[in-house]
Enzyme design. Structure first.
Site, PDB file in Angstrom:
ATOM      1  N   CYS A 140       7.197   3.707  13.203  1.00 57.09           N
ATOM      2  CA  CYS A 140       5.858   3.170  12.963  1.00 57.09           C
ATOM      3  C   CYS A 140       5.238   2.640  14.262  1.00 57.09           C
ATOM      4  CB  CYS A 140       5.932   2.053  11.926  1.00 57.09           C
ATOM      5  SG  CYS A 140       4.313   1.423  11.470  1.00 57.09           S
ATOM      6  N   CYS A 158       4.968  -5.173  14.069  1.00 60.75           N
ATOM      7  CA  CYS A 158       5.359  -6.267  13.163  1.00 60.75           C
ATOM      8  C   CYS A 158       6.766  -6.750  13.550  1.00 60.75           C
ATOM      9  CB  CYS A 158       5.353  -5.777  11.722  1.00 60.75           C
ATOM     10  SG  CYS A 158       3.850  -4.869  11.303  1.00 60.75           S
ATOM     11  N   CYS A 197       9.989  -6.116  11.466  1.00 60.12           N
ATOM     12  CA  CYS A 197      10.212  -4.837  10.782  1.00 60.12           C
ATOM     13  C   CYS A 197      11.151  -3.875  11.504  1.00 60.12           C
ATOM     14  CB  CYS A 197       8.879  -4.149  10.528  1.00 60.12           C
ATOM     15  SG  CYS A 197       9.092  -2.703   9.462  1.00 60.12           S
ATOM     16  N   CYS A 212      -0.584  -5.833  -5.191  1.00 61.51           N
ATOM     17  CA  CYS A 212       0.671  -6.545  -5.016  1.00 61.51           C
ATOM     18  C   CYS A 212       0.614  -7.086  -3.592  1.00 61.51           C
ATOM     19  CB  CYS A 212       1.832  -5.556  -5.179  1.00 61.51           C
ATOM     20  SG  CYS A 212       3.413  -6.198  -4.607  1.00 61.51           S
ATOM     21  N   CYS A 230       8.110   2.015  -6.536  1.00 61.68           N
ATOM     22  CA  CYS A 230       7.208   1.796  -5.399  1.00 61.68           C
ATOM     23  C   CYS A 230       7.622   2.648  -4.206  1.00 61.68           C
ATOM     24  CB  CYS A 230       7.223   0.323  -5.016  1.00 61.68           C
ATOM     25  SG  CYS A 230       6.150  -0.015  -3.599  1.00 61.68           S
ATOM     26  N   CYS A 290       3.653   2.352  -7.829  1.00 64.23           N
ATOM     27  CA  CYS A 290       3.116   1.507  -6.773  1.00 64.23           C
ATOM     28  C   CYS A 290       3.332   2.250  -5.460  1.00 64.23           C
ATOM     29  CB  CYS A 290       3.864   0.172  -6.766  1.00 64.23           C
ATOM     30  SG  CYS A 290       3.362  -0.938  -5.435  1.00 64.23           S
ATOM     31  N   ARG A 332       7.468 -12.107  -7.562  1.00 65.11           N
ATOM     32  CA  ARG A 332       8.685 -11.302  -7.357  1.00 65.11           C
ATOM     33  C   ARG A 332       9.632 -11.929  -6.337  1.00 65.11           C
ATOM     34  NH1 ARG A 332       6.368  -6.660  -6.305  1.00 65.11           N
ATOM     35  NH2 ARG A 332       6.040  -6.473  -8.538  1.00 65.11           N
TER      36      ARG A 332
HETATM   37  N1  SAM Z   1       3.655   0.051   6.556  1.00 68.69           N
HETATM   38  C1  SAM Z   1       3.161  -0.523   5.384  1.00 68.69           C
HETATM   39  C2  SAM Z   1       2.670  -1.940   5.558  1.00 68.69           C
HETATM   40  O1  SAM Z   1       2.994  -2.544   6.559  1.00 68.69           O
HETATM   41  O2  SAM Z   1       1.975  -2.403   4.681  1.00 68.69           O
HETATM   42  C3  SAM Z   1       4.146  -0.497   4.216  1.00 68.69           C
HETATM   43  C4  SAM Z   1       5.613  -0.733   4.471  1.00 68.69           C
HETATM   44  S1  SAM Z   1       6.034  -2.349   5.085  1.00 68.69           S
HETATM   45  C5  SAM Z   1       7.726  -2.145   5.516  1.00 68.69           C
HETATM   46  C6  SAM Z   1       6.052  -3.354   3.589  1.00 68.69           C
HETATM   47  C7  SAM Z   1       6.397  -4.788   3.707  1.00 68.69           C
HETATM   48  O3  SAM Z   1       7.789  -4.972   3.867  1.00 68.69           O
HETATM   49  C8  SAM Z   1       5.826  -5.579   4.852  1.00 68.69           C
HETATM   50  O4  SAM Z   1       4.499  -5.944   4.626  1.00 68.69           O
HETATM   51  C9  SAM Z   1       6.733  -6.797   4.900  1.00 68.69           C
HETATM   52  O5  SAM Z   1       6.169  -7.836   4.133  1.00 68.69           O
HETATM   53  C10 SAM Z   1       8.023  -6.301   4.262  1.00 68.69           C
HETATM   54  N2  SAM Z   1       9.130  -6.332   5.216  1.00 68.69           N
HETATM   55  C11 SAM Z   1       9.335  -5.493   6.229  1.00 68.69           C
HETATM   56  N3  SAM Z   1      10.438  -5.816   6.946  1.00 68.69           N
HETATM   57  C12 SAM Z   1      10.947  -6.918   6.355  1.00 68.69           C
HETATM   58  C13 SAM Z   1      12.086  -7.743   6.626  1.00 68.69           C
HETATM   59  N4  SAM Z   1      12.873  -7.510   7.668  1.00 68.69           N
HETATM   60  N5  SAM Z   1      12.329  -8.790   5.823  1.00 68.69           N
HETATM   61  C14 SAM Z   1      11.504  -9.036   4.771  1.00 68.69           C
HETATM   62  N6  SAM Z   1      10.432  -8.292   4.461  1.00 68.69           N
HETATM   63  C15 SAM Z   1      10.139  -7.254   5.245  1.00 68.69           C
HETATM   64  C1  DTB Z   2       7.733  -6.386  -0.442  1.00 70.18           C
HETATM   65  O1  DTB Z   2       7.069  -7.443  -0.463  1.00 70.18           O
HETATM   66  N1  DTB Z   2       8.971  -6.302  -0.044  1.00 70.18           N
HETATM   67  C2  DTB Z   2       9.428  -4.927  -0.075  1.00 70.18           C
HETATM   68  C3  DTB Z   2       8.191  -4.182  -0.662  1.00 70.18           C
HETATM   69  N2  DTB Z   2       7.247  -5.226  -0.807  1.00 70.18           N
HETATM   70  C4  DTB Z   2       7.620  -3.037   0.054  1.00 70.18           C
HETATM   71  C5  DTB Z   2       9.924  -4.446   1.234  1.00 70.18           C
HETATM   72  C6  DTB Z   2      11.064  -5.287   1.786  1.00 70.18           C
HETATM   73  C7  DTB Z   2      11.568  -4.612   2.985  1.00 70.18           C
HETATM   74  C8  DTB Z   2      12.799  -5.273   3.533  1.00 70.18           C
HETATM   75  C9  DTB Z   2      13.304  -4.609   4.759  1.00 70.18           C
HETATM   76  C10 DTB Z   2      13.747  -3.187   4.563  1.00 70.18           C
HETATM   77  O2  DTB Z   2      14.496  -2.880   3.608  1.00 70.18           O
HETATM   78  O3  DTB Z   2      13.369  -2.345   5.401  1.00 70.18           O
HETATM   79 FE1  SF4 Z   3       4.954  -0.399  10.261  1.00 65.26          FE
HETATM   80 FE2  SF4 Z   3       6.873  -2.014   9.396  1.00 65.26          FE
HETATM   81 FE3  SF4 Z   3       4.561  -3.014  10.215  1.00 65.26          FE
HETATM   82 FE4  SF4 Z   3       4.655  -1.607   7.890  1.00 65.26          FE
HETATM   83  S1  SF4 Z   3       5.650  -3.562   8.321  1.00 65.26           S
HETATM   84  S2  SF4 Z   3       3.109  -1.445   9.535  1.00 65.26           S
HETATM   85  S3  SF4 Z   3       6.256  -0.103   8.448  1.00 65.26           S
HETATM   86  S4  SF4 Z   3       6.035  -1.896  11.495  1.00 65.26           S
END
Ligand code: SAM
Ligand code: DTB
Ligand code: SF4
Length: 332
Positions: free
Chosen positions: A54, A58, A61, A190, A98, A130, A262
């Site tokens: 990506c 973030c 992430c 959500c 989802c 979702c 959730r």
């Molecule tokens: N790229 C899209 C976005 O950012 O909306 C969708 C996927 S993104 C991985 C979805 C959500 O996962 C993020 O908004 C974040 O709240 C959650 N997330 C990602 N990495 C995480 C982590 N290490 N621990 C907890 N939540 C995480």
């Molecule tokens: C949300 O609030 N948590 C989920 C879902 N919505 C998309 C994602 C959590 C991701 C945790 C890190 C991972 O598994 O990559």
């Molecule tokens: Fe990309 Fe992860 Fe950020 Fe979603 S949360 S925009 S997958 S870097």
């Protein structure tokens, strides 16, 4: 009876958030019982349909291309594999499926057309569908709605102030703008956040205040505890205490009584007692299945055992859409 309000002040949010924990949980449990059936928990399953690589930064992430986390960039998963995963989720008792994609914003190409196909096929299975695909245009939201999308996940993650410290490649307003487009197209939203990223209690209150003063409350509010993934800038963050999860959940429950709250990421590190506290505090939804997006989730057998021990029962699909106290715009 508590009412659904969109005019909460920051002072009111602060007062609720700072209530002594046992009293806060009692108050949240009372609101929970007014708006939801006790012991009913929504069971959702996630699938990462386009993993890694990506462009966003973030800091939490594992899928950002900027960090070496061992999560490689993959192409979109083939359709048959995604449909098989949805079937498995349904067979395992999930009612919401989802699909997540590591995109800054949803694509304008064949990958997006494939998502539309998947949405309609999975909705035909009787699952609430979702998706979480990053930012959307109005046209994309319209198409997703037409395909049968029930909910769109787009987290605000934290307060507007703290957001700037964890993500520089987009703004809080970008997030709010996508949420607005989703709501305008009558897809339920959500949206929640993550705690344990180094934010202050004020930042957590700020996130909740933004969510509960949206014109329409999110239909579901995921509360995630950071999963500190090695290789991300947050790899050394300490584990979030379960008290903090319970406080966040209880405050969300009181501020947004009709929403699903959730207990999301981080559940894998909680024992049954800690999870019980969160259900008492008003959580009524979880993710099951072996993975969240890229990280491990709780074992299904363990979750089933927990449901049995606590007398929890899974919530039927599309229940929110039928309930009268949900504002019409969300119920559609
Ligand atoms: N790229 C899209 C976005 O950012 O909306 C969708 C996927 S993104 C991985 C979805 C959500 O996962 C993020 O908004 C974040 O709240 C959650 N997330 C990602 N990495 C995480 C982590 N290490 N621990 C907890 N939540 C995480
Ligand atoms: C949300 O609030 N948590 C989920 C879902 N919505 C998309 C994602 C959590 C991701 C945790 C890190 C991972 O598994 O990559
Ligand atoms: Fe990309 Fe992860 Fe950020 Fe979603 S949360 S925009 S997958 S870097």
């Amino acid at each position: 009876m508590a009412s659904i309000r969109n005019d909460w002040t920051q002072e009111e949010v602060k007062e609720i958030y700072n209530t002594p924990l046992m009293e806060l949980i009692y108050r949240a449990a009372t609101v929970h019982r007014e708006f939801h059936e006790t012991g009913e928990v929504q069971v959702c399953t996630l699938l990462s349909i386009k993993t890694g690589g990506c462009s966003e930064d973030c800091a939490y992430c594992p899928q950002s291309a900027r960090y070496n986390t061992g999560v490689d960039s993959q192409k979109m998963m083939p359709k048959d594999m995604i449909l098989a995963a949805a079937e498995r989720a349904k067979d395992a008792g999930s009612t919401r499926f989802c699909m997540g994609a590591a995109w800054r914003s949803a694509r304008q190409n064949k990958d997006f057309d494939q998502v539309l196909d998947l949405v309609s096929d999975i909705a035909d299975m009787g699952l609430e569908v979702c998706a979480t695909l990053g930012m959307l245009t109005d046209d994309q939201a319209k198409k997703l709605k037409e395909a049968g999308l029930y909910a769109y996940n787009h987290n605000l993650d934290s307060s507007e102030d703290f957001y700037k410290k964890i993500i520089t490649t987009r703004t809080y307003d970008d997030r709010l703008d996508t949420i607005k487009k989703v709501q305008e197209n009558e897809i339920s939203v959500c949206s929640g956040g993550i705690i344990g990223m180094g934010e202050t209690h004020e930042d957590r209150m700020g996130l909740l205040h933004t969510l509960c003063t949206l014109d329409i409350h999110p239909e579901s509010v995921p509360v995630n505890a950071l999963i500190a993934v090695p290789g991300t800038p947050m790899e050394d963050q300490p584990k979030v205490p379960s008290w903090d999860m319970a406080r966040m959940i209880a405050t969300a429950r009181i501020l947004m009584p009709a929403s699903m709250v959730r207990l999301s990421a981080g559940r894998v590190r909680m024992n049954f007692e800690e999870q019980a506290l969160c259900f008492m505090a008003g959580a009524n939804s979880i993710f099951t299945g072996e993975k969240l997006l890229t990280t491990d989730n709780n074992e299904l057998d363990e979750d089933m055992h927990m449901f049995e021990l606590f007398g929890l029962k899974p919530r039927e699909a599309y229940k929110n859409a039928k309930e009268e106290h949900i504002p019409a715009a969300v119920a559609k």
